[in-house]
Design a protein around this motif. Sequence first.
Motif, short mmCIF file in Angstrom:
data_model
loop_
_atom_site.label_atom_id
_atom_site.label_comp_id
_atom_site.label_asym_id
_atom_site.label_seq_id
_atom_site.Cartn_x
_atom_site.Cartn_y
_atom_site.Cartn_z
N GLU A 241 0.84 -1.20 0.00
CA GLU A 241 0.00 0.00 0.00
C GLU A 241 0.88 1.25 0.00
O GLU A 241 0.68 2.14 -0.81
CB GLU A 241 -0.94 0.03 1.21
N TYR A 242 1.84 1.31 0.91
CA TYR A 242 2.79 2.41 0.87
C TYR A 242 4.09 2.00 1.53
O TYR A 242 4.14 1.11 2.38
CB TYR A 242 2.23 3.68 1.52
N PHE A 243 5.15 2.65 1.12
CA PHE A 243 6.45 2.59 1.79
C PHE A 243 7.01 3.99 1.76
O PHE A 243 6.97 4.67 0.73
CB PHE A 243 7.42 1.64 1.06
N GLN A 244 7.52 4.44 2.90
CA GLN A 244 8.17 5.74 2.89
C GLN A 244 9.21 5.83 4.00
O GLN A 244 9.11 5.14 5.02
CB GLN A 244 7.16 6.88 3.00
N ILE A 245 10.20 6.65 3.73
CA ILE A 245 11.21 6.98 4.73
C ILE A 245 10.90 8.38 5.23
O ILE A 245 10.69 9.30 4.44
CB ILE A 245 12.62 6.89 4.13
N ALA A 246 10.83 8.52 6.55
CA ALA A 246 10.38 9.79 7.12
C ALA A 246 11.26 10.22 8.28
O ALA A 246 11.90 9.39 8.95
CB ALA A 246 8.93 9.68 7.59
N LYS A 247 11.28 11.52 8.52
CA LYS A 247 11.95 12.06 9.70
C LYS A 247 11.14 11.69 10.94
O LYS A 247 9.91 11.79 10.94
CB LYS A 247 12.07 13.58 9.59
N ILE A 248 11.83 11.29 11.99
CA ILE A 248 11.14 10.95 13.23
C ILE A 248 10.45 12.17 13.83
O ILE A 248 9.37 12.08 14.41
CB ILE A 248 12.12 10.34 14.24
N SER A 249 11.04 13.34 13.66
CA SER A 249 10.53 14.55 14.32
C SER A 249 9.13 14.93 13.88
O SER A 249 8.29 15.30 14.70
CB SER A 249 11.49 15.72 14.06
N ASP A 250 8.86 14.88 12.56
CA ASP A 250 7.55 15.31 12.08
C ASP A 250 6.86 14.28 11.18
O ASP A 250 5.76 14.53 10.68
CB ASP A 250 7.66 16.65 11.34
N LEU A 251 7.53 13.14 10.96
CA LEU A 251 7.00 12.03 10.15
C LEU A 251 6.79 12.39 8.68
O LEU A 251 6.11 11.66 7.96
CB LEU A 251 5.69 11.49 10.75
N LYS A 252 7.36 13.46 8.23
CA LYS A 252 7.23 13.83 6.81
C LYS A 252 8.21 12.99 5.99
O LYS A 252 9.36 12.80 6.37
CB LYS A 252 7.50 15.32 6.62
N SER A 253 7.73 12.51 4.85
CA SER A 253 8.57 11.68 3.98
C SER A 253 9.67 12.54 3.37
O SER A 253 9.53 13.75 3.20
CB SER A 253 7.72 11.04 2.89
N ILE A 254 10.76 11.88 3.03
CA ILE A 254 11.91 12.60 2.47
C ILE A 254 12.29 11.99 1.12
O ILE A 254 11.94 10.85 0.81
CB ILE A 254 13.12 12.54 3.42
N GLN A 255 13.00 12.77 0.35
CA GLN A 255 13.59 12.27 -0.89
C GLN A 255 15.11 12.26 -0.81
O GLN A 255 15.77 11.53 -1.54
CB GLN A 255 13.12 13.12 -2.08
#
Length: 283
Positions: A241-255
């Motif tokens: 369904e989804y996979f993402q790598i995110a910052k722990i601080s705000d959970l926003k995905s990164i590139q």
Amino acid sequence: MRVHEKRLDIEKDVADLHKQNKTIGFVPTMGALHDGHLALVQRAINQNQVVVVSIFVNPNQFNNSEDLVNYPRTLDADIKLLSKLSKDIIVFAPGDPIEVYGNNLDSISYDFEGLENEMEGKFRPGHFDGVGTVLKHFFTIVSPTRAYFGEKDFQQLQIVKKLVEIEKMSVEIVGCPIYREESGLALSSRNKRLNKTQLQEAPLIYKTLQQVKNDFGTKSVLSLTAWISKQFEANETLELEYFQIAKISDLKSIQRKQKNTKYRAFIAVFAGEVRLIDNIALN
């Protein structure tokens, strides 16, 4: 073991404990208990004088009505499991949502500073409002010293910490490591709904997360994301369904990665109609 179905009964029990200045550890669950839940309860036992466990399938955190209907309900077995840990655990098992919510069953609309809009929030609209609302009620009813949550639901853990901040509650939120089967599959009540083939294939979820962790220092986020997609495209049993790598601080995905920043990889996968989630710390 004391088992309460009524709000007034658990409130009276807890009030007596507070008069005695007892520390209270609280473990909220939706039942169908497994070793992961029991690990949370054991930690609560180790760190508090009294432990309260709630067993309540909260209708407000299901955006899929079939998932709510099919969610396993095993109260008698759950109580037996808890009694093996301690006969002194207090169980709050409200059969009627009114015992938790009162006459207003609606969820509160929370602003968790964007945490609610990432990952699970995108795919399960209103889910975290349901989580936040029921926990506000439980924290009010139980007034725990500490409350325990597993890191399998890492996004939920971050949101609960924010909830306590918003509602100005004094409860300490304790995050606990993910408890896994020998295969690596994260323990979940939903695992009971997996058939034999799905159980054999589901460990791929953690296996791929481990590989991402191993490669995180040398490969780009885009290449890791593409690799994950290929692994599940090649699998006939599991659907990503989804996979993402995110910052722990705000959970926003990164590139792209940044120095001095902590990241986690998050994943959600369907095995038939059963939805499984997992995550792993990357650095």
